[in-house]
Enzyme design. Structure first.
Site, PDB file in Angstrom:
ATOM      1  N   SER A   1       0.872  -1.172   0.000  1.00  0.00           N
ATOM      2  CA  SER A   1       0.000   0.000   0.000  1.00  0.00           C
ATOM      3  C   SER A   1       0.906   1.218   0.000  1.00  0.00           C
ATOM      4  CB  SER A   1      -0.890   0.042   1.244  1.00  0.00           C
ATOM      5  OG  SER A   1      -1.893  -0.933   1.160  1.00  0.00           O
TER       6      SER A   1
ATOM      7  N   GLU B   1      -1.095  18.486  -6.861  1.00  0.00           N
ATOM      8  CA  GLU B   1      -2.416  18.398  -7.484  1.00  0.00           C
ATOM      9  C   GLU B   1      -3.327  17.405  -6.783  1.00  0.00           C
ATOM     10  OE1 GLU B   1       0.678  19.882 -10.176  1.00  0.00           O
ATOM     11  OE2 GLU B   1       0.556  18.080  -8.951  1.00  0.00           O
ATOM     12  N   SER B   2      -2.864  16.634  -5.835  1.00  0.00           N
ATOM     13  CA  SER B   2      -3.596  15.738  -4.954  1.00  0.00           C
ATOM     14  C   SER B   2      -2.791  14.474  -4.689  1.00  0.00           C
ATOM     15  CB  SER B   2      -5.007  15.407  -5.420  1.00  0.00           C
ATOM     16  OG  SER B   2      -5.718  14.848  -4.325  1.00  0.00           O
TER      17      SER B   2
ATOM     18  N   HIS C   1      -2.999  -0.104  -3.770  1.00  0.00           N
ATOM     19  CA  HIS C   1      -3.107  -1.218  -2.822  1.00  0.00           C
ATOM     20  C   HIS C   1      -3.028  -2.478  -3.674  1.00  0.00           C
ATOM     21  CE1 HIS C   1      -4.315   1.682   0.192  1.00  0.00           C
ATOM     22  NE2 HIS C   1      -5.119   2.182  -0.734  1.00  0.00           N
TER      23      HIS C   1
ATOM     24  N   CYS D   1      -6.163  17.773  -9.593  1.00  0.00           N
ATOM     25  CA  CYS D   1      -6.855  19.022  -9.893  1.00  0.00           C
ATOM     26  C   CYS D   1      -5.930  19.885 -10.749  1.00  0.00           C
ATOM     27  CB  CYS D   1      -7.232  19.746  -8.599  1.00  0.00           C
ATOM     28  SG  CYS D   1      -5.816  20.235  -7.588  1.00  0.00           S
TER      29      CYS D   1
END
Length: 158
Positions: free
Chosen positions: A98, A105-106, A111, A126
């Site tokens: 994970s 931008e985020s 996983h 974004c």
């Protein structure tokens, strides 16, 4: 493309040319306030960003955290995103991984389930980043036989 995603649409994002035009119309201070949220305007709709939910089936190298991190960083760069940090964890006994790449931008997260040859990837971006460009990098890195893709617009302002 093989994964069946719709073509990457043209994005209308406030860029340097938009900023210059806006400054001429309303002044630099008002323009700076408009730029702070990096919302996207596409097809007349404003929203925070595009969130891709990607399922990769019959994949390879999903128990190798170094390969995964390098591959997700490559995907971020291809999308035009800015990498801030990363963190990965390997689970025992199956060596599932994970991890997350944190972006300006985020994020991109993954996983993996090596015992099922399956990986779940989230790509949320974004601003001017192009999240659909991550898919080709994922295909090259993990060689999936099948890709499931769902797209969500986050933060719809309607």
């Amino acid at each position: 493309m093989a994964y069946g995603a719709p073509g990457t649409p043209d994005f209308e994002v406030l860029d340097e040319q938009d900023v210059a035009a806006s400054e001429e119309q309303s002044g630099a201070a008002a323009n700076e306030e408009e730029r702070l949220d990096f919302f996207i305007k596409r097809d007349g709709v404003e929203f925070a960003g595009t969130h891709l939910i990607i399922d990769l089936w019959d994949v390879c190298r999903i128990d190798d955290p170094e390969h995964i991190e390098k591959s997700l960083c490559d995907a971020a760069v291809r999308a035009g995103a800015t990498i801030l940090s990363s963190d990965f964890h390997v689970f025992t006994p199956n060596n599932g991984v994970s991890g997350v790449i944190v972006l300006s931008e985020s994020h991109i997260s993954i996983h993996t389930w090596p015992e099922r040859n399956f990986a779940a990837v989230d790509v949320f971006m974004c601003g001017a980043a192009k999240p659909h460009k991550t898919i080709e990098a994922l295909q090259e890195a993990f060689s999936p036989s099948r890709i499931g893709l769902t797209e969500h617009r986050r933060g719809l302002s309607v």
